[in-house]
Structure formats: C-alpha cells, structure tokens
Write a protein that holds these residues in place. Structure first.
Motif, PDB file in Angstrom:
ATOM      1  N   TYR A  67     -16.350  -2.795 -54.546  1.00 29.06           N
ATOM      2  CA  TYR A  67     -17.417  -2.499 -53.827  1.00 29.06           C
ATOM      3  C   TYR A  67     -17.284  -3.707 -53.038  1.00 29.06           C
ATOM      4  O   TYR A  67     -18.225  -3.338 -51.944  1.00 29.06           O
ATOM      5  N   GLY A  68     -17.392  -5.085 -53.308  1.00 29.51           N
ATOM      6  CA  GLY A  68     -16.991  -6.157 -52.537  1.00 29.51           C
ATOM      7  C   GLY A  68     -16.137  -5.371 -50.913  1.00 29.51           C
ATOM      8  O   GLY A  68     -15.341  -6.392 -49.973  1.00 29.51           O
ATOM      9  N   SER A  69     -15.100  -4.528 -51.588  1.00 30.73           N
ATOM     10  CA  SER A  69     -14.210  -4.796 -50.361  1.00 30.73           C
ATOM     11  C   SER A  69     -14.877  -3.964 -49.522  1.00 30.73           C
ATOM     12  O   SER A  69     -14.265  -3.637 -48.649  1.00 30.73           O
ATOM     13  N   GLU A  70     -15.975  -3.311 -49.502  1.00 30.47           N
ATOM     14  CA  GLU A  70     -16.412  -2.300 -49.189  1.00 30.47           C
ATOM     15  C   GLU A  70     -17.009  -3.435 -47.637  1.00 30.47           C
ATOM     16  O   GLU A  70     -17.479  -3.011 -46.952  1.00 30.47           O
ATOM     17  N   VAL A  71     -18.116  -4.207 -48.563  1.00 29.49           N
ATOM     18  CA  VAL A  71     -18.162  -5.071 -47.859  1.00 29.49           C
ATOM     19  C   VAL A  71     -17.820  -6.179 -46.799  1.00 29.49           C
ATOM     20  O   VAL A  71     -18.132  -6.452 -45.463  1.00 29.49           O
ATOM     21  N   VAL A  72     -16.746  -6.559 -47.069  1.00 32.55           N
ATOM     22  CA  VAL A  72     -15.359  -6.884 -46.065  1.00 32.55           C
ATOM     23  C   VAL A  72     -15.199  -6.018 -44.510  1.00 32.55           C
ATOM     24  O   VAL A  72     -15.082  -6.466 -43.910  1.00 32.55           O
ATOM     25  N   ARG A  73     -14.968  -5.006 -45.334  1.00 29.13           N
ATOM     26  CA  ARG A  73     -14.510  -3.802 -44.457  1.00 29.13           C
ATOM     27  C   ARG A  73     -15.218  -3.871 -43.382  1.00 29.13           C
ATOM     28  O   ARG A  73     -15.458  -3.622 -42.299  1.00 29.13           O
ATOM     29  N   SER A  74     -17.185  -3.426 -44.393  1.00 30.24           N
ATOM     30  CA  SER A  74     -17.768  -3.139 -43.174  1.00 30.24           C
ATOM     31  C   SER A  74     -17.627  -4.724 -42.189  1.00 30.24           C
ATOM     32  O   SER A  74     -18.440  -4.172 -40.891  1.00 30.24           O
ATOM     33  N   ALA A  75     -18.268  -5.859 -42.917  1.00 30.64           N
ATOM     34  CA  ALA A  75     -18.773  -6.878 -42.059  1.00 30.64           C
ATOM     35  C   ALA A  75     -17.603  -7.134 -40.673  1.00 30.64           C
ATOM     36  O   ALA A  75     -18.464  -7.569 -39.853  1.00 30.64           O
ATOM     37  N   ILE A  76     -16.267  -6.172 -41.417  1.00 34.05           N
ATOM     38  CA  ILE A  76     -15.162  -6.814 -40.294  1.00 34.05           C
ATOM     39  C   ILE A  76     -14.992  -5.741 -39.224  1.00 34.05           C
ATOM     40  O   ILE A  76     -15.339  -6.339 -37.820  1.00 34.05           O
ATOM     41  N   LEU A  77     -16.274  -4.672 -39.142  1.00 37.18           N
ATOM     42  CA  LEU A  77     -16.534  -3.534 -38.496  1.00 37.18           C
ATOM     43  C   LEU A  77     -17.320  -3.962 -37.692  1.00 37.18           C
ATOM     44  O   LEU A  77     -17.723  -3.094 -36.387  1.00 37.18           O
ATOM     45  N   SER A  78     -18.361  -4.561 -37.888  1.00 34.97           N
ATOM     46  CA  SER A  78     -19.195  -5.066 -37.678  1.00 34.97           C
ATOM     47  C   SER A  78     -19.439  -5.916 -36.599  1.00 34.97           C
ATOM     48  O   SER A  78     -19.869  -6.465 -35.804  1.00 34.97           O
ATOM     49  N   VAL A  79     -18.355  -6.966 -36.251  1.00 36.93           N
ATOM     50  CA  VAL A  79     -17.922  -7.830 -35.400  1.00 36.93           C
ATOM     51  C   VAL A  79     -17.887  -7.390 -34.300  1.00 36.93           C
ATOM     52  O   VAL A  79     -17.087  -5.652 -34.079  1.00 36.93           O
ATOM     53  N   GLY A  80     -18.259  -7.844 -33.052  1.00 40.39           N
ATOM     54  CA  GLY A  80     -18.135  -6.890 -31.596  1.00 40.39           C
ATOM     55  C   GLY A  80     -16.585  -6.655 -31.059  1.00 40.39           C
ATOM     56  O   GLY A  80     -15.717  -6.942 -31.428  1.00 40.39           O
ATOM     57  N   ARG A  81     -16.993  -5.571 -30.222  1.00 48.98           N
ATOM     58  CA  ARG A  81     -15.616  -5.492 -30.075  1.00 48.98           C
ATOM     59  C   ARG A  81     -14.641  -6.024 -29.011  1.00 48.98           C
ATOM     60  O   ARG A  81     -13.673  -5.826 -28.472  1.00 48.98           O
ATOM     61  N   GLY A  82     -15.693  -6.566 -28.236  1.00 48.30           N
ATOM     62  CA  GLY A  82     -15.412  -8.009 -27.364  1.00 48.30           C
ATOM     63  C   GLY A  82     -14.750  -8.546 -28.125  1.00 48.30           C
ATOM     64  O   GLY A  82     -13.293  -9.351 -27.268  1.00 48.30           O
ATOM     65  N   GLN A  83     -15.423  -9.395 -28.753  1.00 46.90           N
ATOM     66  CA  GLN A  83     -14.138 -10.284 -30.021  1.00 46.90           C
ATOM     67  C   GLN A  83     -12.407  -9.520 -30.731  1.00 46.90           C
ATOM     68  O   GLN A  83     -11.862 -10.559 -30.231  1.00 46.90           O
ATOM     69  N   HIS A  84     -12.667  -8.094 -30.327  1.00 44.03           N
ATOM     70  CA  HIS A  84     -10.741  -7.925 -30.884  1.00 44.03           C
ATOM     71  C   HIS A  84     -10.573  -7.635 -29.735  1.00 44.03           C
ATOM     72  O   HIS A  84      -9.846  -8.306 -29.877  1.00 44.03           O
ATOM     73  N   GLU A  85     -10.884  -7.223 -28.467  1.00 46.02           N
ATOM     74  CA  GLU A  85      -9.961  -7.613 -27.212  1.00 46.02           C
ATOM     75  C   GLU A  85      -9.716  -8.856 -26.845  1.00 46.02           C
ATOM     76  O   GLU A  85      -9.121  -9.211 -26.222  1.00 46.02           O
ATOM     77  N   ALA A  86     -10.936 -10.174 -27.017  1.00 43.98           N
ATOM     78  CA  ALA A  86     -10.508 -11.289 -26.602  1.00 43.98           C
ATOM     79  C   ALA A  86      -9.209 -12.088 -27.172  1.00 43.98           C
ATOM     80  O   ALA A  86      -8.771 -12.929 -26.502  1.00 43.98           O
ATOM     81  N   ALA A  87      -9.342 -11.203 -28.605  1.00 40.69           N
ATOM     82  CA  ALA A  87      -8.297 -11.894 -29.317  1.00 40.69           C
ATOM     83  C   ALA A  87      -6.488 -11.135 -28.862  1.00 40.69           C
ATOM     84  O   ALA A  87      -5.791 -11.743 -28.722  1.00 40.69           O
TER      85      ALA A  87
END
Length: 222
Positions: A98-118
C-alpha cells in the motif's frame, strides 16, 4: 481490576513486543514502499512488471493468510522463521504494498515543471529523483503514511495467532486464567489507544517539520 493488576508484568511484556513488532514492520514497510514505488518508474520493463506483480499479490491477498503462509507453510519447504520475524515480514510486506502506491502517487503529484527543470539541468535519472522529485513528494506522503502506520499497529494484533506474545496474546492468557473478559480487553484497548496517539503525534510532528522546510525553500526561491 485488582486481579488484572497482578498481571502487569506480562502486560508490559506484551506492550513491548507490540511496539517492537510495529516499529520493525514499519521500517520494512518503508523500505519496501520506496523500493517498489520507485521501481514503477524504472526504464526496465522487467523491473516495472515485477513491482506490479508484488503490489497486486500482497494487496490482493489477506494479511492473515500471508502471515500463516510464512509461519506454517514455508517450513514445509525448509524455510523457517521465528514467530516475531514471520510477523514482521507479513506486516511489513503487506503494508509496503500500500505504501508503494503512496510513493508513486506522491511523485506523480509533483508539478510537470519540476520534471522539465530537472531535465533542462541535464540531471541523471537518479539525480532527478534524489534532488528534485522525492524531496517535494515526501510532505505529500507523510499524512497517508501516518494512516498506514496506525493500520499497521492494528494489524499486529492478529500476530497473536502465530504465537507472538503481543498485547492480544497476553490478554487471552489473562482471560483464561482469571475468567475475566471485560477487564483485560478494556486494558489493552486503552494501551493500543495510547500507542496510536503517540504515533499520530509523531506523524504530525514530522508533517510540520517537512512542511516548514518546504515553505522555507519556496520562500528562498521567491
């Protein structure tokens, strides 16, 4: 109630065992949560598929059956675990799914701009998760992880079924030896509530700490 007080030593032993089981299972669940959750983002298909199989298996089967399997069935194949270890494995692996889904969804919630900046900074996959995505996702994870921690505490009560001397197991001993039912279960109910309250307080403390750090970082950027 005077009779119950005579059994204080075994209640203390049961409380310590329950806390040990909860904390050890929580550590295992946390490790599994991040390992499986991050594996869902792997570029290797075999890793992603293995993570999904683990997730669906442990999330789709009963935690009690998993515990019985580890303690009663695995010895038939030459793999034997002490009761406490079997309980830790069953609770940790189950909640870790169950915790693995929490990690996955939390990372997906980070703004797309942060992904692009990285990506613009030419970060490697490891650097992108280590320095950008995970630090911003942790404050989102904490409240749900707190709820899972309480669920884990309640799940440990079934560990008495594989002879782990936790609070529930000790209450059964008191009930058999004293013929009392209300008093021993009322006592462990209060003890479980106190432990849960401490866990909730710790979770809120961690949430405030990480949220403060997040707000501070945002203010510096401005």
């Amino acid at each position: 109630m005077q009779e119950i007080l005579e059994y204080t030593p075994i209640l203390i032993t049961g409380t310590i065992t329950t806390i040990e089981l909860t904390l050890a299972s929580a550590v295992l669940a946390l490790i599994v949560s991040f390992t499986v959750g991050l594996s869902r983002f792997s570029r290797l298909r075999v890793v992603r598929v293995a993570a999904v199989i683990y997730l669906e298996f442990f999330r789709g089967t009963s935690a009690i059956v998993q515990m019985f399997f580890m303690f009663f069935v695995l010895p038939l194949f030459g793999v034997t675990f002490p009761p406490l270890v079997a309980g830790i494995l069953a609770c940790g692996l189950n909640l870790g799914s169950y915790g693995s889904e929490v990690v996955r969804s939390a990372i997906l919630s980070v703004g797309r701009g942060q992904h692009e900046a990285a990506l613009a900074l030419n970060y490697s996959n490891y650097q992108r998760f280590r320095y950008v995505l995970i630090p911003q996702a942790i404050p989102v994870m904490i409240p749900t992880f707190g709820n899972l921690l309480i669920e884990l505490l309640k799940l440990t009560a079934v560990a008495s079924l594989i002879t782990i001397s936790d609070l529930t197991f000790m209450s059964q001993i008191i009930r058999v030896q004293t013929a009392l039912t209300l008093e021993p279960f009322l006592v462990i109910l209060v003890i479980y509530f106190i432990i849960a309250s401490v866990l909730v307080w710790f979770t809120k403390l961690a949430e405030r700490k990480f949220s403060k750090g997040r707000h501070t970082a945002a203010a510096k950027e401005v």
